[in-house]
Write an enzyme that holds these catalytic residues in place. Structure first.
Site, PDB file in Angstrom:
ATOM      1  N   ASP A  48     -17.706  16.834 -25.207  1.00 28.61           N
ATOM      2  CA  ASP A  48     -18.346  15.585 -25.612  1.00 28.61           C
ATOM      3  C   ASP A  48     -19.417  16.046 -26.593  1.00 28.61           C
ATOM      4  OD1 ASP A  48     -20.237  13.499 -25.913  1.00 28.61           O
ATOM      5  OD2 ASP A  48     -19.433  12.571 -24.108  1.00 28.61           O
ATOM      6  N   HIS A  49     -19.215  15.772 -27.869  1.00 27.61           N
ATOM      7  CA  HIS A  49     -20.106  16.424 -28.840  1.00 27.61           C
ATOM      8  C   HIS A  49     -21.554  15.962 -28.703  1.00 27.61           C
ATOM      9  CE1 HIS A  49     -19.653  12.831 -31.430  1.00 27.61           C
ATOM     10  NE2 HIS A  49     -20.701  13.258 -32.081  1.00 27.61           N
ATOM     11  N   HIS A  80     -19.949   9.358 -24.612  1.00 32.30           N
ATOM     12  CA  HIS A  80     -21.302   9.623 -25.089  1.00 32.30           C
ATOM     13  C   HIS A  80     -22.383   8.835 -24.325  1.00 32.30           C
ATOM     14  CE1 HIS A  80     -18.857  11.437 -28.056  1.00 32.30           C
ATOM     15  NE2 HIS A  80     -18.757  10.422 -28.881  1.00 32.30           N
TER      16      HIS A  80
HETATM   17  C1  BG6 Z   1     -17.160   9.927 -32.110  1.00 33.53           C
HETATM   18  C2  BG6 Z   1     -16.502   8.593 -32.247  1.00 33.53           C
HETATM   19  O1  BG6 Z   1     -16.903  10.480 -30.844  1.00 33.53           O
HETATM   20  O2  BG6 Z   1     -18.563   9.766 -32.272  1.00 33.53           O
HETATM   21  C3  BG6 Z   1     -16.829   7.943 -33.585  1.00 33.53           C
HETATM   22  O3  BG6 Z   1     -15.092   8.743 -32.132  1.00 33.53           O
HETATM   23  C4  BG6 Z   1     -18.325   7.897 -33.789  1.00 33.53           C
HETATM   24  O4  BG6 Z   1     -16.284   6.651 -33.683  1.00 33.53           O
HETATM   25  C5  BG6 Z   1     -18.945   9.263 -33.533  1.00 33.53           C
HETATM   26  O5  BG6 Z   1     -18.583   7.480 -35.115  1.00 33.53           O
HETATM   27  C6  BG6 Z   1     -20.453   9.177 -33.566  1.00 33.53           C
HETATM   28  O6  BG6 Z   1     -20.967  10.469 -33.529  1.00 33.53           O
HETATM   29  P1  BG6 Z   1     -22.381  10.782 -34.156  1.00 33.53           P
HETATM   30  O7  BG6 Z   1     -22.585  12.237 -33.861  1.00 33.53           O
HETATM   31  O8  BG6 Z   1     -22.290  10.465 -35.627  1.00 33.53           O
HETATM   32  O9  BG6 Z   1     -23.350   9.908 -33.451  1.00 33.53           O
END
Ligand code: BG6
Length: 489
Positions: free
Chosen positions: A178-179, A241
């Site tokens: 989960d980034h 997230h």
């Molecule tokens: C991803 C989603 O996991 O997270 C995207 O699939 C989203 O739809 C993105 O735009 C948002 O990531 P960040 O790091 O830009 O907040």
């Protein structure tokens, strides 16, 4: 540092490899953090030579850095990049890949990281073929597998995928990404809470009135319409997230900073989240779809997929009983910001006169995950030379000004490094992912079943549908929209 690792990226011709994985690995290499001699092996069906693959990656990883990318650094890094055309989902290619990897590696190799940057539908076949080819064995060094999200599209499919994966790999070898957990400011939530003494005593139902967690994006679905239309915001952002941020805000302190100790505590929170009742959907959730979404490429003309949602959850524990947690996310909104708002209770009795029609803003802690990473604490001060007039003031902390010499790295840098080192603290465990789906399933399924009702529309550039404001007003509260966008240090 350990001996050289081999990082095998499946789906290597795709966007993720060029945009995120290789730039992150290159940065790690530049910082001297990759074990010397580490190889990166790209695998995908597109026929390409090593050089063609390297050239493609140069564009995204080095040229995009401008002057900051020294060609000698890139060339040294690129020498460790290889490409093997093949289809990991077929057993023959799996066996061939195993032979070719052995030819590339030498006796010093410490282990392999398999990164599945593939369409999720290919995961089961890919796993089966890795298993059949003996690539999950750890007899000649460690072997770990990284899964991109989405991991399943509901509880049943996530359970099934876990079963498939765990027939081949042991849970200790599995790294589900989960980034958001790779973001420094998300990790800083733990530091704020557990490396300080002043917050924990008030971090509970006795002092906190409610919490808002907002992930707002200005971008629309862009070229990802076909994927997004099958997912929607609840699967795309909430299941992973937003629930992850919720666990870090609400978990009990673990005994030590260690993968299973941390994840045990996060799991306890997810188990304590009161399961939303399908029959009462309107009472705890609101959906929205931005105007024009149905005209996006890849999106069905009659799509009911939500691009916005707001959900109220409760964590039924001694610490949190009765405190509402408002989670909200959407695309095409007025600002790009990820924030956690901790709204403290108001003073039980106000001894100062507050002029008619005015209210005082009770203490509020704003934790900005992005883009202006920092923390704001608001409190009342006496306006000088104005009797006992009060005004809200702020204490600020901003990463940018406090650590000007250290730009915040991309999430993938940390996550890839941790996976290579075998530290699973910032990855999702089997039970965690299933519990997160268990919370989201009734909401996703409940709304999907109400397929005759229109999804509320909202204008691009707004903060979501008016229904979302009414939802909050009904609770006697208001959304805090982009708190950190309006304040400068
Ligand atoms: C991803 C989603 O996991 O997270 C995207 O699939 C989203 O739809 C993105 O735009 C948002 O990531 P960040 O790091 O830009 O907040």
């Amino acid at each position: 540092m350990d001996g050289p690792a081999t990082i095998v990226i499946f789906g290597a011709s795709g966007d993720l490899t060029a945009r995120k994985l290789i730039p992150a690995l290159f940065e790690n290499a530049r910082k001297g953090r990759l074990p010397a001699g580490t190889r990166i092996v790209g695998v995908s069906r597109t026929p390409m030579t090593d050089d063609e693959f390297r050239r493609r990656l140069f564009e995204s990883s080095c040229r995009s850095l401008g002057d900051a990318c020294r060609p000698d650094e890139w060339n040294a890094f690129a020498r460790g990049i290889h490409y093997i055309p093949g289809n990991v989902s077929t057993p023959d290619d799996g066996a061939r890949l195993h032979r070719q990897l052995r030819e590339l590696e030498d006796d010093r190799s410490s282990g392999r990281l398999y990164y599945l940057a593939l369409a999720p539908a290919l995961y089961p076949a890919a796993i089966a073929s890795l298993g059949a080819a003996g690539l999950a064995n750890q007899d000649r060094g460690w072997g770990r597998v990284v899964f991109e999200k989405p991991f399943g599209h509901d509880l049943a499919s996530a359970r099934e995928l876990n079963r498939t994966v765990l027939q081949v790999f042991d849970e200790s070898q599995v790294f589900r990404i989960d980034h958001y957990l790779g973001k420094e400011t998300v990790q800083n939530l733990l530091v704020l809470r557990f490396a300080n003494t002043i917050f924990e005593p008030v971090w509970n139902r006795n002092f906190i009135e409610h919490v808002q967690i907002t992930v707002a994006e200005t971008v629309k679905v862009g070229s990802r319409g076909a994927y997004y239309d099958t997912a929607g915001v609840l699967r795309d952002m909430f299941q992973n997230h937003l629930l992850q941020v919720l666990t870090l805000v609400t978990m009990e302190p673990p005994g030590r900073y260690e993968a299973n100790a941390l994840r045990d505590e996060k799991v306890k929170v997810l188990e304590a989240v009161r399961l939303p009742q399908r029959e009462a959907l309107d009472e705890f959730s609101v959906l929205g779809q931005y105007e024009g979404y149905r005209d996006e490429p890849g999106v069905a003309a009659d799509s009911r997929t939500p691009t916005f949602a707001a959900v109220r959850l409760y964590v039924d524990t001694w610490r949190w009983k009765g405190v509402p947690f408002y989670l909200r996310s959407g695309k095409g909104l007025a600002g790009k910001t990820t924030e956690v708002i901790i709204q403290f209770l108001c003073p039980p009795h106000m001894i100062f006169d507050v002029p008619e029609g005015q209210t005082i803003q009770c203490n509020r802690l704003v934790i900005t995950i992005q883009p202006d990473e920092g923390i704001h604490l608001s409190f009342q001060t006496k306006v000088p030379d104005h009797g006992m007039a009060l005004r809200e003031s702020m204490l600020y902390f901003h990463y940018r000004s406090s650590y000007p010499e250290t730009p915040i790295p991309e999430a993938y840098q940390r996550l890839l490094l941790d996976a290579i080192r075998g530290d699973a603290s910032l990855f999702i465990r089997k039970d965690e992912i299933e519990l997160a789906w268990r919370i989201m399933d009734p909401i996703i399924g409940g709304w999907a079943a109400r397929d005759t009702e229109p999804v509320p529309a909202y204008a691009v550039g707004s903060w979501g549908p008016p229904e979302a404001d009414r939802f909050m007003e009904h609770d006697g509260r208001r959304w805090v929209n982009g708190a950190s966008l309006h304040h400068d240090a």
